[in-house]
Scaffold this motif. Structure first.
Motif, PDB file in Angstrom:
ATOM      1  N   LEU A   1       0.858  -1.180   0.000  1.00  0.00           N
ATOM      2  CA  LEU A   1       0.000   0.000   0.000  1.00  0.00           C
ATOM      3  C   LEU A   1       0.897   1.235   0.000  1.00  0.00           C
ATOM      4  N   ARG A   2       0.736   2.073  -1.027  1.00  0.00           N
ATOM      5  CA  ARG A   2       1.624   3.220  -1.185  1.00  0.00           C
ATOM      6  C   ARG A   2       0.829   4.481  -1.512  1.00  0.00           C
ATOM      7  N   THR A   3       1.460   5.611  -1.266  1.00  0.00           N
ATOM      8  CA  THR A   3       0.936   6.895  -1.738  1.00  0.00           C
ATOM      9  C   THR A   3       1.556   7.164  -3.100  1.00  0.00           C
ATOM     10  N   VAL A   4       0.706   7.369  -4.100  1.00  0.00           N
ATOM     11  CA  VAL A   4       1.163   7.529  -5.481  1.00  0.00           C
ATOM     12  C   VAL A   4       0.705   8.888  -5.997  1.00  0.00           C
TER      13      VAL A   4
ATOM     14  N   ALA B   1     -19.136 -12.005   1.077  1.00  0.00           N
ATOM     15  CA  ALA B   1     -18.569 -12.923   2.067  1.00  0.00           C
ATOM     16  C   ALA B   1     -17.869 -12.173   3.191  1.00  0.00           C
ATOM     17  N   ALA B   2     -17.176 -11.089   2.839  1.00  0.00           N
ATOM     18  CA  ALA B   2     -16.431 -10.331   3.855  1.00  0.00           C
ATOM     19  C   ALA B   2     -16.040  -8.973   3.293  1.00  0.00           C
ATOM     20  N   VAL B   3     -15.898  -8.013   4.198  1.00  0.00           N
ATOM     21  CA  VAL B   3     -15.473  -6.664   3.833  1.00  0.00           C
ATOM     22  C   VAL B   3     -14.238  -6.309   4.657  1.00  0.00           C
ATOM     23  N   TYR B   4     -13.193  -5.849   3.980  1.00  0.00           N
ATOM     24  CA  TYR B   4     -11.954  -5.454   4.634  1.00  0.00           C
ATOM     25  C   TYR B   4     -11.684  -3.981   4.341  1.00  0.00           C
ATOM     26  N   ASP B   5     -11.028  -3.288   5.271  1.00  0.00           N
ATOM     27  CA  ASP B   5     -10.631  -1.927   4.939  1.00  0.00           C
ATOM     28  C   ASP B   5      -9.304  -1.966   4.178  1.00  0.00           C
ATOM     29  N   LEU B   6      -8.977  -0.845   3.578  1.00  0.00           N
ATOM     30  CA  LEU B   6      -7.827  -0.797   2.674  1.00  0.00           C
ATOM     31  C   LEU B   6      -6.525  -1.177   3.377  1.00  0.00           C
TER      32      LEU B   6
ATOM     33  N   HIS C   1      -6.076  -3.413   5.405  1.00  0.00           N
ATOM     34  CA  HIS C   1      -6.010  -4.863   5.571  1.00  0.00           C
ATOM     35  C   HIS C   1      -6.227  -5.586   4.240  1.00  0.00           C
ATOM     36  N   PHE C   2      -5.767  -4.966   3.153  1.00  0.00           N
ATOM     37  CA  PHE C   2      -5.966  -5.545   1.822  1.00  0.00           C
ATOM     38  C   PHE C   2      -5.331  -6.931   1.702  1.00  0.00           C
ATOM     39  N   SER C   3      -4.200  -7.156   2.375  1.00  0.00           N
ATOM     40  CA  SER C   3      -3.514  -8.448   2.241  1.00  0.00           C
ATOM     41  C   SER C   3      -4.365  -9.579   2.802  1.00  0.00           C
ATOM     42  N   GLU C   4      -5.126  -9.299   3.859  1.00  0.00           N
ATOM     43  CA  GLU C   4      -6.035 -10.305   4.405  1.00  0.00           C
ATOM     44  C   GLU C   4      -7.168 -10.588   3.421  1.00  0.00           C
ATOM     45  N   ALA C   5      -7.630  -9.546   2.754  1.00  0.00           N
ATOM     46  CA  ALA C   5      -8.677  -9.713   1.750  1.00  0.00           C
ATOM     47  C   ALA C   5      -8.183 -10.590   0.600  1.00  0.00           C
ATOM     48  N   VAL C   6      -6.960 -10.342   0.146  1.00  0.00           N
ATOM     49  CA  VAL C   6      -6.390 -11.134  -0.944  1.00  0.00           C
ATOM     50  C   VAL C   6      -6.241 -12.595  -0.527  1.00  0.00           C
ATOM     51  N   ALA C   7      -5.757 -12.821   0.688  1.00  0.00           N
ATOM     52  CA  ALA C   7      -5.597 -14.192   1.183  1.00  0.00           C
ATOM     53  C   ALA C   7      -6.950 -14.907   1.250  1.00  0.00           C
ATOM     54  N   HIS C   8      -7.967 -14.199   1.708  1.00  0.00           N
ATOM     55  CA  HIS C   8      -9.308 -14.778   1.780  1.00  0.00           C
ATOM     56  C   HIS C   8      -9.794 -15.153   0.385  1.00  0.00           C
ATOM     57  N   GLN C   9      -9.620 -14.262  -0.560  1.00  0.00           N
ATOM     58  CA  GLN C   9     -10.074 -14.533  -1.930  1.00  0.00           C
ATOM     59  C   GLN C   9      -9.304 -15.707  -2.533  1.00  0.00           C
ATOM     60  N   ARG C  10      -8.006 -15.756  -2.299  1.00  0.00           N
ATOM     61  CA  ARG C  10      -7.173 -16.821  -2.860  1.00  0.00           C
ATOM     62  C   ARG C  10      -7.487 -18.185  -2.245  1.00  0.00           C
ATOM     63  N   SER C  11      -8.115 -18.203  -1.067  1.00  0.00           N
ATOM     64  CA  SER C  11      -8.439 -19.478  -0.419  1.00  0.00           C
ATOM     65  C   SER C  11      -9.469 -20.274  -1.202  1.00  0.00           C
TER      66      SER C  11
ATOM     67  N   ALA D   1     -14.500 -18.510  -0.228  1.00  0.00           N
ATOM     68  CA  ALA D   1     -15.413 -17.402   0.086  1.00  0.00           C
ATOM     69  C   ALA D   1     -16.806 -17.717  -0.452  1.00  0.00           C
ATOM     70  N   ARG D   2     -17.813 -17.440   0.368  1.00  0.00           N
ATOM     71  CA  ARG D   2     -19.204 -17.625  -0.045  1.00  0.00           C
ATOM     72  C   ARG D   2     -19.717 -16.291  -0.568  1.00  0.00           C
ATOM     73  N   GLY D   3     -19.522 -16.054  -1.847  1.00  0.00           N
ATOM     74  CA  GLY D   3     -19.856 -14.777  -2.440  1.00  0.00           C
ATOM     75  C   GLY D   3     -18.610 -13.974  -2.709  1.00  0.00           C
ATOM     76  N   LYS D   4     -18.728 -12.643  -2.638  1.00  0.00           N
ATOM     77  CA  LYS D   4     -17.669 -11.740  -3.031  1.00  0.00           C
ATOM     78  C   LYS D   4     -16.883 -11.192  -1.844  1.00  0.00           C
ATOM     79  N   ILE D   5     -15.623 -10.846  -2.109  1.00  0.00           N
ATOM     80  CA  ILE D   5     -14.759 -10.185  -1.136  1.00  0.00           C
ATOM     81  C   ILE D   5     -14.629  -8.720  -1.541  1.00  0.00           C
ATOM     82  N   ALA D   6     -14.848  -7.821  -0.581  1.00  0.00           N
ATOM     83  CA  ALA D   6     -14.802  -6.393  -0.869  1.00  0.00           C
ATOM     84  C   ALA D   6     -13.761  -5.700  -0.006  1.00  0.00           C
ATOM     85  N   ILE D   7     -13.178  -4.657  -0.560  1.00  0.00           N
ATOM     86  CA  ILE D   7     -12.267  -3.770   0.172  1.00  0.00           C
ATOM     87  C   ILE D   7     -12.896  -2.383   0.139  1.00  0.00           C
ATOM     88  N   THR D   8     -13.010  -1.756   1.296  1.00  0.00           N
ATOM     89  CA  THR D   8     -13.648  -0.451   1.355  1.00  0.00           C
ATOM     90  C   THR D   8     -12.687   0.611   1.841  1.00  0.00           C
TER      91      THR D   8
END
Length: 310
Positions: free
Chosen positions: A19-22, A278-283, A285-295, A298-305
């Motif tokens: 996660l970077r400032t661009v 399936a789950a909502v993660y804040d930005l 914690h994006f790495s946790e969201a990616v790990a969940h999706q890669r598993s 997930a029952r449905g979609k993974i979102a990052i807010t």
């Protein structure tokens, strides 16, 4: 102006995402800047990071951003923009850029759409790839009322939408998944069966009759089982198979008919379709969201807010 974005500098490992400032450029006259409220994850997102070949097919080179699906609001417009106004709610797909606090697109970008009234950002922000793919698979299956259809990975992002569409069309759906997903699959209107080496027998028991069509949304195991059960190859669809069985139909989101996403979100607004989250993660914690999706569980979609979702 700057945006906070998930990026990577080399291909091979999602652990290299950061996660970077661009810093971003000033808008060209026909561009819009979108403040992203929600980004949805899909398997192709991390597959692009792991495969330089796949990334090249999408025109992505490093350094690159991450993700595709998004929903948010127009926060700035170029001086010649006529289609959009600041404050307009939008959703769509920005390949290799969506997991960020903002993104810049051409005002006529083919994957930039107006968010319908009655649809929240969480739903609109996860539907681009899964919705187009489910719609394309439904069209390819050409299911008739009363037919029995076998759907692999029915609890996943694509499968949960497809299953509901098929049930709405009057089909009887048998959906594969883990034992833990059985009740969720049943809630979508399908009859659950557990994937694995005993799949053909389970389907025969559950179907109590012929299987007319099948959609394999993960690999080829279910496609091969469908052929074994007598389903014609031309009515078997795959979406993630490098070498599908001979005669089956490979389909992806680019095959969706024009207006597919509008139709789906109209159904959502009318209460006729649910896009399961399936789950909502804040930005942060994006790495946790990616790990969940890669598993792949997930029952449905993974979102990052970004915590600005409506």
């Amino acid at each position: 102006m700057a945006t906070t974005a998930v990026t990577f500098d080399r291909f091979g490992d999602v652990a290299d995402l950061s996660l970077r400032t661009v810093e971003t450029d000033l808008l060209d006259e026909h561009q819009v800047r979108i403040g992203i409220a929600v980004a949805g994850l899909n398997p192709v997102d991390w597959q692009v990071v792991e495969s330089e070949t796949l990334a090249a097919a999408f025109g992505i080179s490093v350094p690159a951003g991450f993700g595709n699906d998004f929903a948010g609001v127009i926060v700035e417009t170029g001086r010649s923009v006529s289609r959009w106004n600041v404050g307009d709610r939008v959703f769509g797909g920005a390949r290799g850029a969506a997991v960020a606090t903002s993104v810049v697109l051409d005002e006529k970008h083919r994957s930039l759409h107006r968010t319908p009234d009655g649809v929240d950002d969480l739903t609109a922000g996860v539907i681009d790839i899964a919705g187009r793919t489910a719609s394309a698979v439904e069209a390819a299956l050409a299911v008739r009322e009363g037919e029995t259809v076998l759907v692999a990975a029915a609890a996943g992002g694509v499968g949960s939408i497809l299953t509901q569409l098929l049930v709405r069309a009057g089909a009887r759906v048998i959906g594969t998944g883990s034992a833990a997903s059985a009740e969720f699959i049943r809630s979508l209107g399908a009859e659950p069966v557990e994937y694995g080496p005993d799949l053909a027998r389970q389907v025969r028991v559950a179907a109590v009759g012929p299987i007319a069509a099948a959609a394999d949304l993960h690999g080829v195991e279910t496609a091969s089982t469908a052929l074994e059960l007598g389903v014609p190859a031309g009515r078997v669809v795959t979406i993630e198979a490098e070498s599908p069985p001979a005669g089956v139909l490979p389909v992806n989101g680019s095959d969706a008919r024009p207006g597919a996403l509008t139709r789906l979100l109209d159904l959502v607004a009318e209460g006729g379709l649910t896009v399961p989250i399936a789950a909502v993660y804040d930005l942060d914690h994006f790495s946790e969201a990616v790990a969940h999706q890669r598993s792949r569980h997930a029952r449905g979609k993974i979102a990052i807010t970004t915590n600005t979702a409506s």
